[in-house]
Design a protein around this motif. Structure first.
Motif, PDB file in Angstrom:
ATOM      1  N   HIS A   1       0.707  -1.167  -0.028  1.00  0.00           N
ATOM      2  CA  HIS A   1       0.098  -0.042   0.058  1.00  0.00           C
ATOM      3  C   HIS A   1       0.907   1.172   0.113  1.00  0.00           C
ATOM      4  CE1 HIS A   1      -4.065  -1.348   0.146  1.00  0.00           C
ATOM      5  NE2 HIS A   1      -3.917  -1.934   1.164  1.00  0.00           N
ATOM      6  N   HIS A   2       1.698   1.295  -0.833  1.00  0.00           N
ATOM      7  CA  HIS A   2       2.930   2.317  -0.809  1.00  0.00           C
ATOM      8  C   HIS A   2       3.616   2.128  -2.237  1.00  0.00           C
ATOM      9  CE1 HIS A   2       5.611  -0.364   1.304  1.00  0.00           C
ATOM     10  NE2 HIS A   2       6.394  -0.217   0.347  1.00  0.00           N
ATOM     11  N   ALA A   3       4.094   3.289  -2.644  1.00  0.00           N
ATOM     12  CA  ALA A   3       5.305   3.279  -3.663  1.00  0.00           C
ATOM     13  C   ALA A   3       6.409   4.017  -3.140  1.00  0.00           C
ATOM     14  CB  ALA A   3       4.585   4.295  -4.811  1.00  0.00           C
ATOM     15  N   HIS A   4       7.633   3.768  -3.830  1.00  0.00           N
ATOM     16  CA  HIS A   4       8.827   4.483  -3.516  1.00  0.00           C
ATOM     17  C   HIS A   4       9.153   5.271  -4.344  1.00  0.00           C
ATOM     18  CE1 HIS A   4       9.960   1.880   0.191  1.00  0.00           C
ATOM     19  NE2 HIS A   4       9.468   1.089  -0.579  1.00  0.00           N
TER      20      HIS A   4
ATOM     21  N   PRO B   1      10.527   2.233  -9.330  1.00  0.00           N
ATOM     22  CA  PRO B   1      10.219   3.303  -8.576  1.00  0.00           C
ATOM     23  C   PRO B   1       8.846   3.508  -8.967  1.00  0.00           C
ATOM     24  CG  PRO B   1      12.500   3.517  -9.565  1.00  0.00           C
ATOM     25  CD  PRO B   1      11.805   2.342 -10.198  1.00  0.00           C
ATOM     26  N   LEU B   2       8.081   4.341  -8.142  1.00  0.00           N
ATOM     27  CA  LEU B   2       6.936   4.957  -8.602  1.00  0.00           C
ATOM     28  C   LEU B   2       5.725   4.050  -8.908  1.00  0.00           C
ATOM     29  CD1 LEU B   2       8.226   8.297 -10.330  1.00  0.00           C
ATOM     30  CD2 LEU B   2       7.401   8.028  -7.866  1.00  0.00           C
ATOM     31  N   PHE B   3       5.781   2.731  -8.505  1.00  0.00           N
ATOM     32  CA  PHE B   3       4.740   1.947  -8.894  1.00  0.00           C
ATOM     33  C   PHE B   3       3.991   1.720  -7.604  1.00  0.00           C
ATOM     34  CE2 PHE B   3       4.592  -0.306 -13.084  1.00  0.00           C
ATOM     35  CZ  PHE B   3       5.561   0.461 -13.639  1.00  0.00           C
ATOM     36  N   TRP B   4       2.814   1.958  -7.417  1.00  0.00           N
ATOM     37  CA  TRP B   4       1.855   1.623  -6.173  1.00  0.00           C
ATOM     38  C   TRP B   4       1.983  -0.096  -5.995  1.00  0.00           C
ATOM     39  CZ3 TRP B   4       0.538   4.903  -2.311  1.00  0.00           C
ATOM     40  CH2 TRP B   4      -0.414   4.255  -1.522  1.00  0.00           C
TER      41      TRP B   4
ATOM     42  N   ASN C   1      14.467   4.605   4.313  1.00  0.00           N
ATOM     43  CA  ASN C   1      14.345   6.236   4.525  1.00  0.00           C
ATOM     44  C   ASN C   1      12.811   6.345   4.288  1.00  0.00           C
ATOM     45  OD1 ASN C   1      14.304   8.811   4.519  1.00  0.00           O
ATOM     46  ND2 ASN C   1      15.566   9.022   2.618  1.00  0.00           N
ATOM     47  N   GLU C   2      12.228   7.153   5.238  1.00  0.00           N
ATOM     48  CA  GLU C   2      10.634   7.299   5.079  1.00  0.00           C
ATOM     49  C   GLU C   2      10.490   8.205   4.172  1.00  0.00           C
ATOM     50  OE1 GLU C   2       8.463   5.158   6.518  1.00  0.00           O
ATOM     51  OE2 GLU C   2       7.056   6.336   5.869  1.00  0.00           O
ATOM     52  N   GLU C   3      11.410   9.186   3.759  1.00  0.00           N
ATOM     53  CA  GLU C   3      11.301  10.183   2.760  1.00  0.00           C
ATOM     54  C   GLU C   3      10.944   9.422   1.423  1.00  0.00           C
ATOM     55  OE1 GLU C   3      11.352  13.639   3.254  1.00  0.00           O
ATOM     56  OE2 GLU C   3      10.877  12.888   5.234  1.00  0.00           O
ATOM     57  N   ASP C   4      11.322   8.284   1.337  1.00  0.00           N
ATOM     58  CA  ASP C   4      11.404   7.692  -0.128  1.00  0.00           C
ATOM     59  C   ASP C   4       9.999   7.225  -0.296  1.00  0.00           C
ATOM     60  OD1 ASP C   4      12.760   6.965  -2.608  1.00  0.00           O
ATOM     61  OD2 ASP C   4      12.385   4.803  -1.789  1.00  0.00           O
ATOM     62  N   TYR C   5       9.189   7.013   0.784  1.00  0.00           N
ATOM     63  CA  TYR C   5       7.755   6.360   0.576  1.00  0.00           C
ATOM     64  C   TYR C   5       6.792   7.517   0.188  1.00  0.00           C
ATOM     65  CZ  TYR C   5       9.138   2.173   3.188  1.00  0.00           C
ATOM     66  OH  TYR C   5       9.519   0.976   3.872  1.00  0.00           O
TER      67      TYR C   5
ATOM     68  N   SER D   1      -4.015   9.270  -2.552  1.00  0.00           N
ATOM     69  CA  SER D   1      -4.349  10.267  -3.504  1.00  0.00           C
ATOM     70  C   SER D   1      -3.200  11.255  -3.815  1.00  0.00           C
ATOM     71  CB  SER D   1      -5.262  10.808  -2.500  1.00  0.00           C
ATOM     72  OG  SER D   1      -4.931  11.580  -1.541  1.00  0.00           O
ATOM     73  N   VAL D   2      -2.053  11.140  -3.208  1.00  0.00           N
ATOM     74  CA  VAL D   2      -0.906  11.796  -3.397  1.00  0.00           C
ATOM     75  C   VAL D   2      -0.442  10.968  -4.512  1.00  0.00           C
ATOM     76  CG1 VAL D   2       1.604  12.327  -2.698  1.00  0.00           C
ATOM     77  CG2 VAL D   2      -0.392  12.909  -1.037  1.00  0.00           C
ATOM     78  N   PHE D   3      -0.339   9.725  -4.634  1.00  0.00           N
ATOM     79  CA  PHE D   3       0.273   9.003  -5.740  1.00  0.00           C
ATOM     80  C   PHE D   3      -0.559   9.155  -6.942  1.00  0.00           C
ATOM     81  CE2 PHE D   3      -0.332   5.076  -8.342  1.00  0.00           C
ATOM     82  CZ  PHE D   3       1.055   4.918  -8.652  1.00  0.00           C
ATOM     83  N   LYS D   4      -1.565   9.532  -6.983  1.00  0.00           N
ATOM     84  CA  LYS D   4      -2.530   9.585  -8.300  1.00  0.00           C
ATOM     85  C   LYS D   4      -2.383  11.066  -8.644  1.00  0.00           C
ATOM     86  CE  LYS D   4      -4.755   7.012  -9.884  1.00  0.00           C
ATOM     87  NZ  LYS D   4      -4.428   6.061 -11.010  1.00  0.00           N
ATOM     88  N   LYS D   5      -1.725  12.164  -7.966  1.00  0.00           N
ATOM     89  CA  LYS D   5      -1.747  13.324  -8.475  1.00  0.00           C
ATOM     90  C   LYS D   5      -0.722  13.344  -9.713  1.00  0.00           C
ATOM     91  CE  LYS D   5      -3.391  15.833  -4.665  1.00  0.00           C
ATOM     92  NZ  LYS D   5      -3.137  16.416  -3.371  1.00  0.00           N
TER      93      LYS D   5
END
Ligand code: TYD
Length: 152
Positions: free
Chosen positions: A72-75, A116-119, A139-143, A148-152
């Motif tokens: 449930h995340h992307a990098h 990268p960038l795949f949900w 690195n939490e910053e990479d997540y 909804s942020v991913f879809k923007k």
């Protein structure tokens, strides 16, 4: 030789070419060694079967229920290869342009490279486990954890 400048350039060439290279999911195969009467041995080396330098390995063990969803995340930058260790994995991926991919992973000699960038959603079987090889340290910053942020 100015090592600082050269390593800076090298790092950035490697980084940009990696991000450009890995724009689609990919099944990678591992070297299999049959050890007679003992079982099989699988081998992955960074830069070979895993096509990037491995910076981190983590594993998810003993899923508590059938269909438990991890991910449930992307990098943003990390490339990862996911390998089933015990039980079947169903992996759903969504690309930055909305293209979807579904994989069933069951063979311990095969992994799925997630660009990268795949949900990602990873459905596990009860008591299942998997191992992940990552191109970046944690690195939490990479997540990107907000869909909804991913879809923007
Ligand atoms: P998370 O990536 O959300 O797990 P999953 O996608 O498998 O459900 O990680 C769960 C927690 O573990 C979160 O607080 C971040 C932490 N974590 C680390 O500290 N280091 C790591 O290498 C990973 C993968 C997670």
């Amino acid at each position: 030789m100015d090592f600082t400048i050269n390593s800076f350039i090298l790092t950035n060439i490697t980084k940009s070419s990696q991000l450009e290279l890995y724009t689609t999911p990919l099944i990678v195969s591992f070297k299999t060694i049959d050890v007679a009467e003992k079982g099989s041995l699988f081998v992955a080396e960074g830069g070979k079967e895993i096509p990037f330098p491995i910076k981190r390995v983590y594993w998810v063990h003993d899923a508590k229920s059938d269909g438990e969803v991890r991910g449930h995340h992307a990098h943003k930058e990390s490339i990862q290869v996911v390998v089933p260790m015990h039980g079947k994995l169903k992996v759903e991926l969504e690309s930055p342009t909305g293209e979807t991919f579904t994989y069933e992973l069951i063979k311990p000699n095969e992994g799925l490279l997630v660009p990268p960038l795949f949900w990602r959603r990873i459905y596990m079987e009860k008591e299942g486990s998997c191992i992940c090889f990552a191109s970046k340290e944690y690195n939490e910053e990479d997540y990107i954890r907000d869909y909804s942020v991913f879809k923007k």
